[in-house]
Design a protein around this motif. Structure first.
Motif, mmCIF file in Angstrom:
data_model
loop_
_atom_site.group_PDB
_atom_site.id
_atom_site.type_symbol
_atom_site.label_atom_id
_atom_site.label_comp_id
_atom_site.label_asym_id
_atom_site.label_seq_id
_atom_site.Cartn_x
_atom_site.Cartn_y
_atom_site.Cartn_z
ATOM 1 N N VAL A 8 -2.612 -82.547 34.195
ATOM 2 C CA VAL A 8 -1.921 -81.259 34.274
ATOM 3 C C VAL A 8 -0.845 -81.207 33.181
ATOM 4 N N VAL A 9 -0.814 -80.126 32.404
ATOM 5 C CA VAL A 9 0.260 -79.952 31.432
ATOM 6 C C VAL A 9 1.491 -79.460 32.194
ATOM 7 N N GLU A 10 2.583 -80.213 32.086
ATOM 8 C CA GLU A 10 3.808 -79.858 32.813
ATOM 9 C C GLU A 10 4.750 -79.101 31.884
ATOM 10 N N MET A 11 5.754 -78.438 32.478
ATOM 11 C CA MET A 11 6.710 -77.686 31.682
ATOM 12 C C MET A 11 7.528 -78.597 30.762
ATOM 13 N N CYS A 12 7.643 -79.876 31.145
ATOM 14 C CA CYS A 12 8.445 -80.791 30.336
ATOM 15 C C CYS A 12 7.653 -81.397 29.181
ATOM 16 N N ASP A 13 6.335 -81.193 29.161
ATOM 17 C CA ASP A 13 5.531 -81.722 28.047
ATOM 18 C C ASP A 13 5.845 -80.956 26.763
ATOM 19 N N ASN A 14 5.676 -81.608 25.640
ATOM 20 C CA ASN A 14 5.876 -80.951 24.353
ATOM 21 C C ASN A 14 4.795 -79.873 24.182
ATOM 22 N N PRO A 15 5.204 -78.615 24.097
ATOM 23 C CA PRO A 15 4.211 -77.538 24.057
ATOM 24 C C PRO A 15 3.272 -77.651 22.851
ATOM 25 N N ALA A 16 3.784 -78.164 21.748
ATOM 26 C CA ALA A 16 2.978 -78.194 20.530
ATOM 27 C C ALA A 16 1.864 -79.224 20.595
ATOM 28 N N THR A 17 2.054 -80.255 21.399
ATOM 29 C CA THR A 17 1.108 -81.368 21.364
ATOM 30 C C THR A 17 0.476 -81.688 22.716
ATOM 31 N N ALA A 18 0.927 -81.005 23.773
ATOM 32 C CA ALA A 18 0.475 -81.346 25.128
ATOM 33 C C ALA A 18 -1.050 -81.356 25.245
ATOM 34 N N LEU A 20 -4.750 -73.634 18.060
ATOM 35 C CA LEU A 20 -5.332 -74.780 17.358
ATOM 36 C C LEU A 20 -6.753 -75.099 17.819
ATOM 37 N N MET A 21 -7.062 -74.808 19.080
ATOM 38 C CA MET A 21 -8.406 -75.129 19.571
ATOM 39 C C MET A 21 -9.370 -73.958 19.412
ATOM 40 N N VAL A 22 -8.969 -72.798 19.894
ATOM 41 C CA VAL A 22 -9.893 -71.640 19.878
ATOM 42 C C VAL A 22 -9.770 -70.896 18.548
ATOM 43 N N LYS A 23 -8.646 -71.033 17.881
ATOM 44 C CA LYS A 23 -8.358 -70.460 16.558
ATOM 45 C C LYS A 23 -8.084 -68.958 16.610
ATOM 46 N N ARG A 24 -7.334 -68.545 15.613
ATOM 47 C CA ARG A 24 -7.078 -67.108 15.444
ATOM 48 C C ARG A 24 -8.304 -66.440 14.809
ATOM 49 N N VAL A 25 -8.369 -65.121 14.955
ATOM 50 C CA VAL A 25 -9.361 -64.343 14.208
ATOM 51 C C VAL A 25 -9.075 -64.598 12.732
ATOM 52 N N ARG A 26 -10.105 -64.781 11.942
ATOM 53 C CA ARG A 26 -9.922 -65.072 10.510
ATOM 54 C C ARG A 26 -9.134 -63.945 9.853
ATOM 55 N N GLY A 27 -8.011 -64.291 9.238
ATOM 56 C CA GLY A 27 -7.204 -63.280 8.556
ATOM 57 C C GLY A 27 -5.952 -62.913 9.333
ATOM 58 N N ILE A 28 -5.964 -63.183 10.641
ATOM 59 C CA ILE A 28 -4.760 -62.921 11.455
ATOM 60 C C ILE A 28 -3.778 -64.076 11.211
ATOM 61 N N ARG A 29 -2.542 -63.702 10.824
ATOM 62 C CA ARG A 29 -1.576 -64.737 10.436
ATOM 63 C C ARG A 29 -0.924 -65.407 11.642
ATOM 64 N N THR A 50 3.831 -71.256 28.525
ATOM 65 C CA THR A 50 3.444 -70.289 27.493
ATOM 66 C C THR A 50 3.302 -70.969 26.140
ATOM 67 N N GLY A 51 4.268 -71.818 25.809
ATOM 68 C CA GLY A 51 4.241 -72.483 24.514
ATOM 69 C C GLY A 51 3.011 -73.360 24.360
ATOM 70 N N ALA A 52 2.676 -74.103 25.419
ATOM 71 C CA ALA A 52 1.520 -74.998 25.366
ATOM 72 C C ALA A 52 0.232 -74.188 25.236
ATOM 73 N N LEU A 53 0.163 -73.075 25.951
ATOM 74 C CA LEU A 53 -1.028 -72.222 25.887
ATOM 75 C C LEU A 53 -1.193 -71.643 24.484
ATOM 76 N N LEU A 54 -0.088 -71.183 23.934
ATOM 77 C CA LEU A 54 -0.101 -70.580 22.600
ATOM 78 C C LEU A 54 -0.559 -71.588 21.546
ATOM 79 N N SER A 55 0.027 -72.777 21.583
ATOM 80 C CA SER A 55 -0.354 -73.812 20.606
ATOM 81 C C SER A 55 -1.819 -74.202 20.785
ATOM 82 N N ALA A 56 -2.200 -74.441 22.030
ATOM 83 C CA ALA A 56 -3.552 -74.915 22.294
ATOM 84 C C ALA A 56 -4.582 -73.858 21.905
ATOM 85 N N ALA A 57 -4.321 -72.602 22.260
ATOM 86 C CA ALA A 57 -5.267 -71.531 21.940
ATOM 87 C C ALA A 57 -5.385 -71.377 20.424
#
Lengths: 345, 345
Positions: free
Chosen positions: B65-75, B114-123, B105-112
């Motif tokens: 389980v990713v906890e709130m205390c985990d580093n969001p960028a790397t969890a 880096l894993m699922v990737k942005r639409v190509r061209g979206i900064r 939120t931070g962990a979800l944002l980073s994971a999404a």
């Protein structure tokens, strides 16, 4: 104590300005210099059945009026005989102890900065309204005078806001918070991170009581006495508060007006509703202090009625006798970054 | 349609996540893949008297389980068998149509990203909640995913927010406003001035309907369908709204609880109060869309109860079938500044 009042600025000028000034003279024990078109001021008094100027109320004639459509940066120069320019000249020359205007904020800010000048060493003046919070209000500094800020500006805002909270709101050792999007020092943009470091150092030196970052929600709940912000974000905070308050008040009103039973409910909670309205009412506070100028200036709300003008005069009275400007002058060296420090940041 | 739900994220996980998922399967005609600790999920079902997995509900076991205390960028990397990482891998591989999480939120944002990737061209991906307004709600984009933005990011937010308002909120030709501290194009900081020019050009080309700057107060009143903002200011806007709403609700509650008569008043307006609460309730909307990611991701509120989880799943369903991501992909060339344009700005 003599307060200079711009009789011509604001949506309800000169009527509310004159009536508010009259009430202030009668109730607050201050003298008022009303600056504006003499005949219009006298007409308002006459319509209220007053044929002779009451003791404590003087009129200084100024033939022009700064309008909302005038260029705020230059209006005071283009209209040299405006109530704004004449009034600020009186303040500058020591013919009064504070100046109150409900006219254009931008024009007042420019004119005060260029005519009356900032305290030596203060980089930017700031608009510092008292916003309603769960803890009875907090000083928000800045709320729009300077959209883009440097960390040094925010440091100066923190000191000035702290003095204001202590002297005018009577909060001993006011808690200063930096408006941010998270509690950790790493949150926000470079501006907040660098300001956080400066404020922490000022706290360690015992000069202000910095309690760290404060999120907008906690700021509304009343976690701090002073909310430090760049003018852009501070304005978003203030206007969102006003918008949400107004929006909810409108919904409530509709709810109570629905039918006979809901109208009865409104009667049953009428005391509470009045208190509620009072708490959210900008007119109760009166106006916004313009901090960093070398003499006391209060911006009253553009929509000020008699009551709000009177309260703005009360606030000006309190500001002028508070000693805040002396505080700023005495501590200015602690609010400035040396060139070396500036370069490091 | 199959929605992947993080069973372990949020204050009320796994209980509310499981119950919300169950309600969604029963009421919304979706299938749900519940990702998390199998035994804990089964225990919740069992406690609710369900011994056999209902049709449409599947469990995918994830031991961490990713906890709130985990580093969001790397969890998501450090906990490869977390419900977050496993769930997003399912999404990436096409084993589900959308992903819902009430976790960090931070962990979800980073994971999404880096894993699922942005639409190509979206900064940058953006968090785009629907905030309550006088006009039945508006899309706020961004509210904190990216604190510091460039004009190009804001241009992309405007397009994405516009598609979302049109497709999910069903607003034909949604009005897009740029959050600012005044209506004139010259207001705000360089960021807003440059974004204003880009949005005006996009409007002239008929690609979005840009109505100009919108002040925070007017945004709350409902002047626009899409509120475009950098993440820092958008977060201040959102949290101030929540804070003011919560503060006023608390005051109202105290007012109605004062005595027998005020309690009677509460009964008389109970219908209106319910409606009022519903309007201000984050749970009604369900969650916040993460726009710019190549597959649909919904962030449910951390405090989501069963009802809010169900609504977040409904929102994910609506997002996944809306065609917004296709809109973004098809129009990406209009959302990008060529190098030449970037240099000019």
């Amino acid at each position: 104590m003599k307060i200079i009042v711009d009789a011509m600025g604001g949506d309800n000028a000169p009527v509310s300005n004159v009536r508010g000034a009259l009430a202030a003279v009668r109730e607050l024990g201050v003298e008022v210099l009303l600056v504006g078109r003499g005949e219009e001021i006298l007409k308002v008094l006459k319509e209220d059945g007053i044929d002779q100027l009451p003791q404590g109320l003087e009129i200084v004639h100024a033939s022009e009026v700064v309008e909302m459509c005038d260029n705020p940066a230059t209006a005071f120069r283009e209209k040299k005989d405006s109530s704004l320019t004449v009034g600020l000249n009186l303040l500058k020359n020591g013919d009064g102890d504070a100046f109150v205007s409900a006219g254009s904020t931008g024009a007042l800010l420019s004119a005060a900065t260029l005519m009356v000048k900032r305290v030596r060493g203060i980089r930017r003046a700031a608009l510092a309204p008292v916003v309603p919070t769960g803890a009875g209000g907090a000083v928000l500094i800045d709320c729009g005078a300077t959209a883009e800020c440097t960390p040094e500006y925010l440091l100066q805002f923190a000191f000035m806001g702290s003095y204001y909270a202590e002297r005018v709101l009577k909060r001993p050792e006011p808690k200063v918070g930096l408006l941010n999007i998270g509690a950790e020092p790493s949150k926000g943009t470079d501006l907040q991170r660098e300001a956080h470091a400066l404020l922490t150092a000022a706290d360690k030196a015992g000069r202000i009581r910095f309690v760290g970052n404060v999120e907008a929600r906690e700021a509304v709940y009343g976690e701090v006495d002073v909310i430090v912000s760049d003018g852009y974000s501070g304005n978003i905070f203030l206007k969102t508060m006003e918008g949400t308050g107004g929006f909810m008040a409108k919904q409530l009103k509709a709810m109570f007006k629905k039918n006979a039973l809901t109208k009865l409910a409104a009667v049953l909670v009428s005391g509470g509703l009045k208190q509620f309205k009072k708490m959210m009412d900008a007119g109760e506070v009166g106006g916004t202090a313009l901090l960093g100028i070398s003499r006391p200036v209060i911006k009253a709300h553009g929509s000020s009625d008699d009551f709000a003008i009177k309260n703005a005069i009360r606030q000006a009275q309190s500001f002028a006798s508070s000693g805040i400007i002396e505080d700023i002058v005495e501590n200015i060296e602690h609010m400035r970054l040396s060139t070396e420090k500036v370069e490091k940041i």
